[in-house]
Scaffold this motif. Structure first.
Motif, mmCIF file in Angstrom:
data_model
loop_
_atom_site.group_PDB
_atom_site.id
_atom_site.type_symbol
_atom_site.label_atom_id
_atom_site.label_comp_id
_atom_site.label_asym_id
_atom_site.label_seq_id
_atom_site.Cartn_x
_atom_site.Cartn_y
_atom_site.Cartn_z
ATOM 1 N N PHE A 135 -12.685 7.652 -1.282
ATOM 2 C CA PHE A 135 -11.318 7.144 -1.208
ATOM 3 C C PHE A 135 -11.065 6.479 0.142
ATOM 4 N N PRO A 136 -10.189 5.462 0.192
ATOM 5 C CA PRO A 136 -9.903 4.731 1.431
ATOM 6 C C PRO A 136 -8.875 5.452 2.288
ATOM 7 N N PRO A 168 -3.338 -0.609 2.043
ATOM 8 C CA PRO A 168 -2.867 -1.338 3.222
ATOM 9 C C PRO A 168 -2.383 -0.437 4.349
ATOM 10 N N THR A 169 -3.253 0.424 4.852
ATOM 11 C CA THR A 169 -2.834 1.328 5.929
ATOM 12 C C THR A 169 -2.496 0.577 7.217
ATOM 13 N N HIS A 170 -3.111 -0.596 7.415
ATOM 14 C CA HIS A 170 -2.873 -1.374 8.635
ATOM 15 C C HIS A 170 -2.358 -2.779 8.326
ATOM 16 N N VAL A 171 -1.925 -3.008 7.099
ATOM 17 C CA VAL A 171 -1.526 -4.356 6.699
ATOM 18 C C VAL A 171 -0.047 -4.369 6.365
ATOM 19 N N THR A 178 5.016 -3.238 3.570
ATOM 20 C CA THR A 178 3.627 -3.009 3.214
ATOM 21 C C THR A 178 3.262 -3.844 1.992
ATOM 22 N N VAL A 179 1.996 -4.172 1.880
ATOM 23 C CA VAL A 179 1.506 -4.983 0.765
ATOM 24 C C VAL A 179 0.783 -4.074 -0.220
ATOM 25 N N PRO A 236 -6.434 12.107 4.528
ATOM 26 C CA PRO A 236 -5.336 11.533 3.741
ATOM 27 C C PRO A 236 -5.700 10.190 3.118
ATOM 28 N N SER A 237 -5.225 9.981 1.907
ATOM 29 C CA SER A 237 -5.388 8.715 1.195
ATOM 30 C C SER A 237 -4.352 8.665 0.076
#
Length: 504
Positions: A135-136, A168-171, A178-179, A236-237
């Protein structure tokens, strides 16, 4: 068996004189044209444009064999049991459910799913196939590295990887919104990757229906909890919630750690995780699991679908070994993980716009600079203007790259493109003073979406003959690997953190 059954005396003369094979060809081509027309108009958000359902299968029913036909163009493979035409020398099956270019599948590729995406996860997993996923949740480039590790572990364990999507944790957009997540296959060329690795590569949307609300209980391993006593929960994800997976986590033994003498060092060892997926060590390593958050089930790690929480911190020899040339993850996976052709096309369009080049003119060789500031500011022990390297340090490294390319490749590279997360206009004014180029992303988000500035920048970086990056940045590090592997180019990293850090 003839394709047409008729009484010759009741048939018009032009049909009696026609060759049955010609009639079959005409009927077949008209049917293929009809279905090709339907397929060409299909579109789905997040699904590559050339496919309706892409599953790793050469047939959808045991009795339906794969047939390759040539129709005024490249070969295609048409799969499925819906419409069958029979002729003396061939049986052709046409379907609107599964359609993939021939290049997208391996010869004699195994069937690794029961069929199209299902409401429940387990309904689509075959009993004779073993899978692996993760998982991301660590930022785009770090997730790319984690997914490379997942693919490498899939090779070690001989399991079929189910690739996660990127979250999109940083996007964020300019409006700080958020995207949405984006599929792995929208960014990377999965058919090419599968061919290079010689194994099938799946995505979650192929396994479980995107619109499904079915809650799937699943037992997974938490690497994060095993590598440090400070980690009380799995990494976390948001992906498990998106997939409606209700996960019960099991903490593996600490022998999976890479450096056992450093209790809080977070890296695990590839071979230890590999061993954990086989019966002998899996049975010895089972411990009480945490109850799943929704159904409150306590489950052991699934044996058919092995899953881990996050796979960024994994190595063979030393921490962060992806930074080194010997990295197995890079050599076996990373160099084969190419951009989706659409991403490459958008990057070329941006380069042409940046250089004011017409479509008829080839793109000249260029060098890319990647300047990372933003979140690195929190690491600074000096004022930011003293902590970050000045652009003059990047200019010095650019000249080194130019000299190396001139010596080793015999080419003179004059154009330089700067990519950066820096928003300060003073910074960009100084960039312009060096006669360097900047990609104009003012319309990118509105045109393509919030992910695309970083995707296009990354593709531009990898397409240059040279890369001058920011030391300790994974973005710069992966871009340098790509430039060397794909272009045979040169790279340098600019050090920072104190005044004069990159003086040499």
């Amino acid at each position: 068996m003839s394709i047409l059954m008729h009484n010759p005396r009741n048939t018009p003369s032009f049909l009696r004189r026609s060759n049955p094979r010609v009639l079959f060809a005409a009927l077949f081509l008209s049917c293929v044209g009809y279905y090709a027309g339907r397929l060409s108009t299909f579109s789905a958000e997040g699904t590559p444009e050339y496919e309706v359902r892409r599953i790793w299968s050469t047939r959808t029913l045991p009795e339906v064999e794969r047939v390759t036909v040539t129709v005024d163009g490249p070969q295609v493979t048409v799969l499925g049991p819906q419409v069958t035409f029979q002729a003396p020398q061939a049986t052709v099956t046409v379907t609107t459910e599964v359609f993939v270019p021939k290049a997208d599948i391996l010869e004699d590729a195994p069937i690794v799913l029961n069929g199209p995406p299902t409401e429940a996860l387990q309904d689509n997993l075959r009993d004779d196939v073993q899978y692996i996923t993760s998982f991301p949740g660590t930022g785009f480039t770090n997730d790319v590295m984690a997914f490379m590790n997942l693919l490498y572990l899939a090779i070690l364990t001989q399991r079929v990887p189910i690739m996660p999507f990127f979250t999109p944790t940083h996007v964020t957009t300019a409006a700080r919104k958020t995207v949405p997540p984006i599929d792995f296959g929208v960014i990377f060329d999965i058919p090419r990757l599968s061919k290079e690795l010689g194994m099938p590569v799946l995505e979650w949307w192929q396994v479980k229906d995107r619109s499904s609300k079915t809650i799937d209980p699943l037992g997974c391993w938490s690497i994060w909890k095993a590598v440090s006593t400070r980690n009380k929960d799995a990494h976390p994800s948001t992906a498990p919630n998106t997939l409606h997976l209700d996960i019960s986590w099991t903490t593996p033994p600490t022998w999976i750690k890479l450096l056992k003498d450093l209790p809080e060092e977070p890296h695990a060892r590839f071979t230890s995780l590999m061993a954990l997926t086989f019966p002998d060590l899996r049975g010895k390593s089972l411990r009480p699991s945490t109850p799943s958050p929704r159904l409150k089930l306590t489950l052991p790690p699934d044996d058919r679908l092995v899953c881990f929480d996050n796979m960024y911190w994994i190595a063979n020899v030393e921490p962060h070994e992806l930074t080194h040339d010997y990295s197995t993850t890079w050599r076996f996976i990373g160099k084969n993980l190419h951009w989706n052709p659409r991403i490459e096309g958008l990057a070329r369009d941006c380069i042409r716009q940046t250089f004011s080049l017409p479509d008829s003119e080839p793109i000249p060789p260029y060098i890319t600079i990647h300047v990372r500031h933003n979140d690195f500011a929190s690491w600074c022990k000096f004022p930011v203007d003293e902590c970050f390297a000045p652009l003059s340090a990047f200019a010095r490294r650019v000249e080194e790259v130019k000299d190396e390319l001139r010596t080793t490749k015999g080419i003179s590279v004059e154009r330089v493109i700067v990519t950066s997360d820096e928003k300060n206009s003073t910074f960009w004014d100084e960039v312009a003073s060096f006669d360097w180029y900047r990609v104009d992303h003012r319309k990118t988000v509105d045109t393509y979406g919030g992910w695309y500035p970083i995707l296009i920048d990354a593709a531009i970086q990898s397409g240059g003959m040279g890369l001058v990056g920011t030391d300790l940045s994974t973005v710069s590090m992966i871009a340098a690997h790509r430039v060397k592997a794909w272009q045979g180019g040169a790279s340098r990293m600019v050090k920072w953190g104190r005044p004069g850090a990159d003086d040499h």
